[in-house]
Scaffold this motif. Structure first.
Motif, PDB file in Angstrom:
ATOM      1  N   ALA A  90       1.046  -1.149  -0.149  1.00  0.00           N
ATOM      2  CA  ALA A  90      -0.312  -0.198  -0.237  1.00  0.00           C
ATOM      3  C   ALA A  90       1.121   1.273   0.115  1.00  0.00           C
ATOM      4  O   ALA A  90       0.837   2.182  -0.851  1.00  0.00           O
ATOM      5  CB  ALA A  90      -0.846   0.278   1.387  1.00  0.00           C
ATOM      6  N   PHE A  91       1.927   1.143   0.728  1.00  0.00           N
ATOM      7  CA  PHE A  91       2.682   2.152   0.740  1.00  0.00           C
ATOM      8  C   PHE A  91       3.886   2.527  -0.458  1.00  0.00           C
ATOM      9  O   PHE A  91       3.457   3.742  -1.400  1.00  0.00           O
ATOM     10  CB  PHE A  91       3.917   2.468   1.562  1.00  0.00           C
ATOM     11  N   TYR A  92       4.460   1.533  -1.398  1.00  0.00           N
ATOM     12  CA  TYR A  92       4.493   1.500  -2.365  1.00  0.00           C
ATOM     13  C   TYR A  92       3.918   2.307  -3.639  1.00  0.00           C
ATOM     14  O   TYR A  92       4.213   2.993  -4.329  1.00  0.00           O
ATOM     15  CB  TYR A  92       4.623   0.609  -2.898  1.00  0.00           C
ATOM     16  N   LEU A 127      13.415   4.228   0.235  1.00  0.00           N
ATOM     17  CA  LEU A 127      12.178   3.137  -0.097  1.00  0.00           C
ATOM     18  C   LEU A 127      11.857   2.230   0.346  1.00  0.00           C
ATOM     19  O   LEU A 127      11.355   2.245   1.494  1.00  0.00           O
ATOM     20  CB  LEU A 127      11.289   3.530  -1.029  1.00  0.00           C
ATOM     21  N   VAL A 128      12.894   1.056   0.193  1.00  0.00           N
ATOM     22  CA  VAL A 128      12.537   0.386   1.060  1.00  0.00           C
ATOM     23  C   VAL A 128      13.094  -0.100   2.486  1.00  0.00           C
ATOM     24  O   VAL A 128      12.077  -0.362   3.168  1.00  0.00           O
ATOM     25  CB  VAL A 128      12.867  -1.142  -0.015  1.00  0.00           C
ATOM     26  N   HIS A 129      14.291   0.422   2.859  1.00  0.00           N
ATOM     27  CA  HIS A 129      15.216  -0.245   3.572  1.00  0.00           C
ATOM     28  C   HIS A 129      14.721   0.844   4.650  1.00  0.00           C
ATOM     29  O   HIS A 129      14.986   0.842   6.082  1.00  0.00           O
ATOM     30  CB  HIS A 129      16.523   0.074   4.130  1.00  0.00           C
ATOM     31  N   LYS A 130      14.589   2.253   4.596  1.00  0.00           N
ATOM     32  CA  LYS A 130      14.595   3.387   5.562  1.00  0.00           C
ATOM     33  C   LYS A 130      13.506   4.225   6.034  1.00  0.00           C
ATOM     34  O   LYS A 130      13.119   4.619   7.450  1.00  0.00           O
ATOM     35  CB  LYS A 130      15.394   4.566   4.565  1.00  0.00           C
ATOM     36  N   VAL A 186       4.778  11.152   0.793  1.00  0.00           N
ATOM     37  CA  VAL A 186       4.770  12.541  -0.076  1.00  0.00           C
ATOM     38  C   VAL A 186       6.539  12.754  -0.044  1.00  0.00           C
ATOM     39  O   VAL A 186       6.866  12.862  -1.227  1.00  0.00           O
ATOM     40  CB  VAL A 186       4.747  13.846   1.032  1.00  0.00           C
ATOM     41  N   GLY A 187       7.088  12.194   0.895  1.00  0.00           N
ATOM     42  CA  GLY A 187       8.856  13.158   0.641  1.00  0.00           C
ATOM     43  C   GLY A 187       9.196  11.674  -0.263  1.00  0.00           C
ATOM     44  O   GLY A 187       9.974  12.167  -0.395  1.00  0.00           O
ATOM     45  N   ALA A 188       9.216  10.217  -0.004  1.00  0.00           N
ATOM     46  CA  ALA A 188       9.625   9.541  -0.958  1.00  0.00           C
ATOM     47  C   ALA A 188       9.691   9.582  -2.325  1.00  0.00           C
ATOM     48  O   ALA A 188      10.493   9.955  -3.026  1.00  0.00           O
ATOM     49  CB  ALA A 188       9.884   8.193  -0.264  1.00  0.00           C
TER      50      ALA A 188
END
Length: 239
Positions: A25-27, A204-207, A214-216
């Motif tokens: 969902a985040f992706y 994006l994946v690890h941090k 939005v920041g990503a």
């Protein structure tokens, strides 16, 4: 664009700690915002290119030290937007940061796209479309490598920082001494942009934590536009 390292808030879970459904969902939110930022860029750019006084002003600023001032203003806006998007958990401020960055990108692109549209011979829209397709293909492929393998590309941060410092130095030297940086420089910037995409996707994946889509998306959009700028530059030089 300097690579941005994000330290997640303790109030939200890191993506590596959540379920696959939450991560997916985040992706979707992140890449959905990248798509929306790209659409907004196209709309804003279309409007700006119809404002003759702005186009004439931007074209007049592309030579020598004047363009250095433009680049300096752009870098200031970029750093401010990235800092705001990555250090606040206020969604309104995050969206304002993304909007600021999209508008800044649209303004800095005015001279390049104007030249591509109005001064190039042949099918200029084909050149822009080809550059856009290649940019999206590379962006998608590089993002997929990280998302599928989950490889951590954090080690690229130092190399990218050094690369961008060298690139800025080369741009400044080229403007001061009046020499053309050429295709080799553009190719090098494409490599830097590709490395930034790998780094940003790895972050994006690890941090990142679950609230920072939005920041990503801002970081990924910035890398996408950097890649598009130099791919389009190469297509235009070969036309």
């Amino acid at each position: 664009m300097q690579p941005t390292e994000y330290n997640p808030s303790s109030n939200y879970q890191s993506l590596i700690e959540v379920t696959d459904d939450t991560r997916a969902a985040f992706y979707r939110k992140t890449y959905g915002h990248v798509a929306l930022a790209t659409l907004l860029f196209i709309i804003v750019e279309t409007i700006l290119l119809r404002i003759d006084p702005l186009v004439e002003l931007m074209l007049s600023l592309t030579q020598g030290w004047k363009w250095l001032l433009v680049l300096g203003a752009f870098m200031f806006a970029t750093n401010y937007a990235e800092k705001l998007a990555h250090t606040t958990h206020d969604k309104t401020k995050q969206y304002l940061a993304l909007l600021l960055f999209v508008v800044a990108e649209a303004i800095i692109f005015v001279p390049l796209l104007y030249i591509a549209i109005f001064y190039m011979e042949g099918d200029y829209f084909s050149v822009i479309n080809q550059a856009a397709i290649m940019t999206l293909a590379l962006f998608t492929g590089l993002s997929a490598v990280v998302l599928i393998t989950k490889k951590d590309f954090s080690f690229l941060r130092s190399f990218l920082a050094i690369g961008f410092v060298i690139a800025v130095g080369a741009i400044v030297a080229g403007m001061i001494f009046g020499f053309n940086l050429g295709l080799v420089f553009s190719a090098g910037m494409i490599v830097l942009a590709a490395g930034t995409i790998l780094y940003q996707t790895s972050q994006l994946v690890h941090k990142y934590s679950t609230d920072q889509y939005v920041g990503a998306s801002l970081g990924l959009f910035a890398s996408l536009m950097l890649l598009f700028w130099y791919i389009l530059s190469i297509f235009m030089s070969n036309d």
